[in-house]
Design a protein around this motif. Sequence first.
Motif, short mmCIF file in Angstrom:
data_model
loop_
_atom_site.label_atom_id
_atom_site.label_comp_id
_atom_site.label_asym_id
_atom_site.label_seq_id
_atom_site.Cartn_x
_atom_site.Cartn_y
_atom_site.Cartn_z
N TYR A 32 0.83 -1.21 0.00
CA TYR A 32 0.00 0.00 0.00
C TYR A 32 0.86 1.25 0.00
CZ TYR A 32 -2.69 3.83 2.00
OH TYR A 32 -3.24 5.06 2.25
N ALA A 33 1.82 1.29 0.91
CA ALA A 33 2.68 2.48 1.00
C ALA A 33 3.47 2.68 -0.29
CB ALA A 33 3.62 2.34 2.19
N ALA A 34 3.97 1.62 -0.86
CA ALA A 34 4.77 1.73 -2.08
C ALA A 34 3.94 2.20 -3.27
CB ALA A 34 5.43 0.38 -2.40
N VAL A 35 2.78 1.59 -3.47
CA VAL A 35 1.96 1.94 -4.64
C VAL A 35 1.45 3.37 -4.52
CG1 VAL A 35 -0.21 1.42 -5.82
CG2 VAL A 35 1.32 -0.42 -5.20
N ILE A 36 0.96 3.76 -3.36
CA ILE A 36 0.44 5.12 -3.20
C ILE A 36 1.58 6.13 -3.33
CG2 ILE A 36 -0.63 6.74 -1.58
CD1 ILE A 36 -2.58 4.77 -2.88
N THR A 37 2.72 5.86 -2.72
CA THR A 37 3.85 6.78 -2.79
C THR A 37 4.35 6.92 -4.22
OG1 THR A 37 4.50 6.25 -0.53
CG2 THR A 37 6.17 7.24 -1.95
#
Length: 117
Positions: A32-37
Amino acid sequence: MEHLYFRPEIAPDQFLPIFVVSTLVLIFGAGYAAVITLSKMGYFSRKWQPVGYLMWALQTLSLYELAVLIQSNHFTTKVLLVTMIAYLFVPHLYFYLIHESDKRYEEAESPDKPHTN
């Protein structure tokens, strides 16, 4: 005065499911953090953001399943779910603050305004 703490017993056959579900919490959270960032930074298209939100939903479900498996009390389960809601907004808050600070310093450094040091 001696305090007694009662912890629920975890059956030996529950260790593997607990390990797998807790690993999924970490994997989906990092995803989640990687895709959104990366989508906010422009490395991914904005079309990838629903994939990030799906990972957040899967992380939340995995965390709830973990709370059930380790026999958490109701208060702890509610705290974990409130934390997950906060985790949903943290990347957006981070990029909003960066965007606003960039705008502020761009206005301060514009050539038509004198620098004040």
